[in-house]
Design a protein around this motif. Structure first.
Motif, PDB file in Angstrom:
ATOM      1  N   VAL A 124      -9.846  29.791  51.402  1.00  0.00           N
ATOM      2  CA  VAL A 124     -10.618  28.991  50.450  1.00  0.00           C
ATOM      3  C   VAL A 124      -9.866  29.052  49.142  1.00  0.00           C
ATOM      4  O   VAL A 124      -9.663  30.129  48.586  1.00  0.00           O
ATOM      5  CB  VAL A 124     -12.053  29.513  50.286  1.00  0.00           C
ATOM      6  N   GLN A 125      -9.419  27.915  48.661  1.00  0.00           N
ATOM      7  CA  GLN A 125      -8.671  27.832  47.421  1.00  0.00           C
ATOM      8  C   GLN A 125      -9.533  27.143  46.366  1.00  0.00           C
ATOM      9  O   GLN A 125     -10.155  26.113  46.646  1.00  0.00           O
ATOM     10  CB  GLN A 125      -7.379  27.035  47.612  1.00  0.00           C
ATOM     11  N   VAL A 126      -9.558  27.706  45.190  1.00  0.00           N
ATOM     12  CA  VAL A 126     -10.279  27.096  44.070  1.00  0.00           C
ATOM     13  C   VAL A 126      -9.283  26.768  42.977  1.00  0.00           C
ATOM     14  O   VAL A 126      -8.575  27.650  42.484  1.00  0.00           O
ATOM     15  CB  VAL A 126     -11.372  28.038  43.527  1.00  0.00           C
ATOM     16  N   ALA A 173     -13.746  21.382  39.164  1.00  0.00           N
ATOM     17  CA  ALA A 173     -13.167  22.355  40.091  1.00  0.00           C
ATOM     18  C   ALA A 173     -12.972  21.697  41.453  1.00  0.00           C
ATOM     19  O   ALA A 173     -13.810  20.911  41.898  1.00  0.00           O
ATOM     20  CB  ALA A 173     -14.065  23.572  40.224  1.00  0.00           C
ATOM     21  N   VAL A 174     -11.865  22.026  42.096  1.00  0.00           N
ATOM     22  CA  VAL A 174     -11.581  21.552  43.451  1.00  0.00           C
ATOM     23  C   VAL A 174     -11.575  22.765  44.370  1.00  0.00           C
ATOM     24  O   VAL A 174     -10.841  23.729  44.137  1.00  0.00           O
ATOM     25  CB  VAL A 174     -10.223  20.825  43.531  1.00  0.00           C
ATOM     26  N   VAL A 175     -12.396  22.716  45.398  1.00  0.00           N
ATOM     27  CA  VAL A 175     -12.468  23.781  46.399  1.00  0.00           C
ATOM     28  C   VAL A 175     -11.877  23.235  47.694  1.00  0.00           C
ATOM     29  O   VAL A 175     -12.347  22.232  48.226  1.00  0.00           O
ATOM     30  CB  VAL A 175     -13.928  24.232  46.630  1.00  0.00           C
ATOM     31  N   ARG A 176     -10.837  23.900  48.186  1.00  0.00           N
ATOM     32  CA  ARG A 176     -10.171  23.471  49.419  1.00  0.00           C
ATOM     33  C   ARG A 176     -10.455  24.493  50.516  1.00  0.00           C
ATOM     34  O   ARG A 176     -10.292  25.688  50.315  1.00  0.00           O
ATOM     35  CB  ARG A 176      -8.659  23.373  49.206  1.00  0.00           C
ATOM     36  N   PHE A 177     -10.831  23.979  51.685  1.00  0.00           N
ATOM     37  CA  PHE A 177     -11.072  24.854  52.834  1.00  0.00           C
ATOM     38  C   PHE A 177     -10.001  24.618  53.884  1.00  0.00           C
ATOM     39  O   PHE A 177      -9.689  23.476  54.223  1.00  0.00           O
ATOM     40  CB  PHE A 177     -12.444  24.582  53.448  1.00  0.00           C
ATOM     41  N   ALA A 198     -19.319  31.904  48.537  1.00  0.00           N
ATOM     42  CA  ALA A 198     -18.782  32.804  47.511  1.00  0.00           C
ATOM     43  C   ALA A 198     -17.913  32.068  46.503  1.00  0.00           C
ATOM     44  O   ALA A 198     -17.835  32.461  45.334  1.00  0.00           O
ATOM     45  CB  ALA A 198     -17.977  33.926  48.177  1.00  0.00           C
ATOM     46  N   ALA A 199     -17.255  30.992  46.936  1.00  0.00           N
ATOM     47  CA  ALA A 199     -16.399  30.229  46.036  1.00  0.00           C
ATOM     48  C   ALA A 199     -17.198  29.250  45.177  1.00  0.00           C
ATOM     49  O   ALA A 199     -16.909  29.071  43.991  1.00  0.00           O
ATOM     50  CB  ALA A 199     -15.347  29.467  46.842  1.00  0.00           C
ATOM     51  N   ILE A 200     -18.199  28.618  45.773  1.00  0.00           N
ATOM     52  CA  ILE A 200     -18.906  27.535  45.085  1.00  0.00           C
ATOM     53  C   ILE A 200     -20.039  28.042  44.192  1.00  0.00           C
ATOM     54  O   ILE A 200     -20.280  27.493  43.105  1.00  0.00           O
ATOM     55  CB  ILE A 200     -19.436  26.514  46.112  1.00  0.00           C
ATOM     56  N   ARG A 201     -20.740  29.091  44.606  1.00  0.00           N
ATOM     57  CA  ARG A 201     -21.887  29.556  43.824  1.00  0.00           C
ATOM     58  C   ARG A 201     -21.519  29.884  42.369  1.00  0.00           C
ATOM     59  O   ARG A 201     -22.230  29.466  41.436  1.00  0.00           O
ATOM     60  CB  ARG A 201     -22.548  30.759  44.498  1.00  0.00           C
ATOM     61  N   PRO A 202     -20.407  30.609  42.104  1.00  0.00           N
ATOM     62  CA  PRO A 202     -20.049  30.868  40.697  1.00  0.00           C
ATOM     63  C   PRO A 202     -19.723  29.595  39.925  1.00  0.00           C
ATOM     64  O   PRO A 202     -19.968  29.527  38.715  1.00  0.00           O
ATOM     65  CB  PRO A 202     -18.816  31.774  40.806  1.00  0.00           C
ATOM     66  N   LEU A 203     -19.179  28.594  40.619  1.00  0.00           N
ATOM     67  CA  LEU A 203     -18.870  27.332  39.948  1.00  0.00           C
ATOM     68  C   LEU A 203     -20.151  26.602  39.554  1.00  0.00           C
ATOM     69  O   LEU A 203     -20.218  25.971  38.496  1.00  0.00           O
ATOM     70  CB  LEU A 203     -18.029  26.449  40.872  1.00  0.00           C
ATOM     71  N   ALA A 256     -21.343  28.362  36.434  1.00  0.00           N
ATOM     72  CA  ALA A 256     -20.460  28.379  35.268  1.00  0.00           C
ATOM     73  C   ALA A 256     -20.709  27.166  34.374  1.00  0.00           C
ATOM     74  O   ALA A 256     -20.602  26.020  34.823  1.00  0.00           O
ATOM     75  CB  ALA A 256     -19.006  28.410  35.722  1.00  0.00           C
ATOM     76  N   ALA A 257     -21.006  27.412  33.122  1.00  0.00           N
ATOM     77  CA  ALA A 257     -21.299  26.317  32.191  1.00  0.00           C
ATOM     78  C   ALA A 257     -20.107  25.389  32.017  1.00  0.00           C
ATOM     79  O   ALA A 257     -20.265  24.187  31.793  1.00  0.00           O
ATOM     80  CB  ALA A 257     -21.728  26.891  30.847  1.00  0.00           C
ATOM     81  N   GLU A 258     -18.889  25.948  32.124  1.00  0.00           N
ATOM     82  CA  GLU A 258     -17.700  25.122  31.884  1.00  0.00           C
ATOM     83  C   GLU A 258     -17.375  24.196  33.045  1.00  0.00           C
ATOM     84  O   GLU A 258     -16.589  23.256  32.894  1.00  0.00           O
ATOM     85  CB  GLU A 258     -16.496  26.017  31.569  1.00  0.00           C
ATOM     86  N   THR A 259     -17.938  24.445  34.207  1.00  0.00           N
ATOM     87  CA  THR A 259     -17.701  23.574  35.367  1.00  0.00           C
ATOM     88  C   THR A 259     -18.826  22.558  35.453  1.00  0.00           C
ATOM     89  O   THR A 259     -19.996  22.923  35.577  1.00  0.00           O
ATOM     90  CB  THR A 259     -17.638  24.391  36.675  1.00  0.00           C
ATOM     91  N   ARG A 260     -18.478  21.275  35.406  1.00  0.00           N
ATOM     92  CA  ARG A 260     -19.508  20.240  35.361  1.00  0.00           C
ATOM     93  C   ARG A 260     -19.510  19.354  36.596  1.00  0.00           C
ATOM     94  O   ARG A 260     -20.429  18.557  36.786  1.00  0.00           O
ATOM     95  CB  ARG A 260     -19.332  19.408  34.094  1.00  0.00           C
ATOM     96  N   ALA A 261     -18.494  19.490  37.435  1.00  0.00           N
ATOM     97  CA  ALA A 261     -18.457  18.747  38.707  1.00  0.00           C
ATOM     98  C   ALA A 261     -17.545  19.505  39.662  1.00  0.00           C
ATOM     99  O   ALA A 261     -16.592  20.164  39.236  1.00  0.00           O
ATOM    100  CB  ALA A 261     -17.967  17.320  38.510  1.00  0.00           C
ATOM    101  N   ILE A 262     -17.839  19.408  40.955  1.00  0.00           N
ATOM    102  CA  ILE A 262     -17.103  20.146  41.975  1.00  0.00           C
ATOM    103  C   ILE A 262     -16.684  19.174  43.078  1.00  0.00           C
ATOM    104  O   ILE A 262     -17.455  18.290  43.461  1.00  0.00           O
ATOM    105  CB  ILE A 262     -17.970  21.275  42.562  1.00  0.00           C
ATOM    106  N   ILE A 263     -15.482  19.378  43.579  1.00  0.00           N
ATOM    107  CA  ILE A 263     -14.989  18.602  44.719  1.00  0.00           C
ATOM    108  C   ILE A 263     -14.726  19.569  45.859  1.00  0.00           C
ATOM    109  O   ILE A 263     -14.078  20.605  45.673  1.00  0.00           O
ATOM    110  CB  ILE A 263     -13.700  17.846  44.370  1.00  0.00           C
ATOM    111  N   LEU A 264     -15.230  19.237  47.041  1.00  0.00           N
ATOM    112  CA  LEU A 264     -14.950  20.016  48.249  1.00  0.00           C
ATOM    113  C   LEU A 264     -14.050  19.177  49.144  1.00  0.00           C
ATOM    114  O   LEU A 264     -14.381  18.023  49.466  1.00  0.00           O
ATOM    115  CB  LEU A 264     -16.245  20.358  48.972  1.00  0.00           C
TER     116      LEU A 264
END
Length: 278
Positions: free
Chosen positions: A21-23, A30-34, A52-57, A60-68
């Motif tokens: 899992v790469q963040v 944030a980009v999360v790669r599986f 475990a990778a996505i929950r902290p994102l 986190a206030a500084e992360t406003r969108a996530i890509i899986l």
């Protein structure tokens, strides 16, 4: 510009071997790669790593969108680890695992977390995305696919099981109960363009990740409070009991007395993917 910022963000974080899992993060996206080479399937351990990778994102206030997205060429998440499913159902049959445990698995936790996310989570599907992989994509805020996604669907019925990781509920929510029923009963697997026509994905573009980065940048530029409110107020708690019932019913397949785990083990030994079955 955003793609450039991501590529020069914090370095990848690796979890597990060979599963990865790469963040990658830069500024507010944030980009999360599986990845789980060579076949790209996901186990409960893989689901736990994604949690475990996505929950902290999400926190986190500084992360406003996530890509899986996927970390292997031609694969988003191929499908669930069939060998692990077979082992779990075998243990249910032996009485050492309670079917209720399926409702509290890491896979169930991942789906619930994505469902409840108050930040946009975009599934960028640039490859195979079936079974458990598509169930994870269904839990995301939206799905962007590319032509490289040559197999999208829920073909579990071809193995005499059914989507037990949220698929029956989340697909019904997306396309309606009748269409979802037929889709799962047929074990449909579609190309990206067919999935778009069926309403399974929101867009088909040459590169799903590039488009997801563009959309994530747009969402990140909106009011955090407004985005959170929209996602929170359009979420539903109605599916929780049904999702738990789905997971437990899946576990109860191990109690049928049929040679189901044996058939699943044979499929796993065959070293093929669900996209090859008809």
């Amino acid at each position: 510009m955003l793609a450039h910022r991501i590529s020069n963000g914090k370095g990848p974080r690796m979890t597990g071997k060979p599963l990865r899992v790469q963040v990658e993060s830069a500024e507010d996206v944030a980009v999360v790669r599986f990845a789980n080479p060579p076949h790209g399937t996901i186990s409960n351990g893989g689901a736990a790593d994604l949690v475990a990778a996505i929950r902290p994102l999400l926190a986190a206030a500084e992360t406003r969108a996530i890509i899986l997205t996927g970390g292997q060429d031609g694969i988003f998440i191929r499908h669930a680890d069939v060998r692990q499913i077979a082992t779990s159902l075998e243990r249910v049959g032996m009485g050492s695992v309670d079917p209720q445990a399926f409702a509290t698995s890491a896979f169930a936790e991942l789906g619930a977390m994505l469902d409840a996310a108050e930040k946009p989570v975009i599934a960028a599907i640039d490859g195979l995305c079936m079974g458990g992989g598509f169930e994870i994509a269904l839990a995301c805020t939206m799905r962007i696919a590319s032509p490289a996604a040559t197999a999208i669907g829920l073909p579990e019925i071809r193995l005499d099981i059914f989507p037990g990781g949220g698929g029956t509920q989340r697909l019904s929510r997306l396309v309606g109960r009748h269409r979802a029923r037929l889709f799962m009963l047929r074990g449909d697997v579609m190309t990206a363009s067919q999935a778009l026509a069926a309403g399974l994905v929101d867009e088909v573009v040459p590169c799903a990740l590039d488009r997801a980065l563009e959309l994530a940048g747009m969402f990140a530029g909106r009011s955090t409070a407004a985005v959170s409110a929209i996602l929170r107020l359009t979420a539903t708690d109605e599916d929780r009991e049904r999702l738990a019932a789905e997971a437990c019913r899946f576990g109860e397949l191990g109690l049928t007395g049929e040679a189901l785990p044996e058939a699943l083990f044979q499929f796993a030994e065959g070293d093929v993917g669900l996209e090859t079955m008809r």
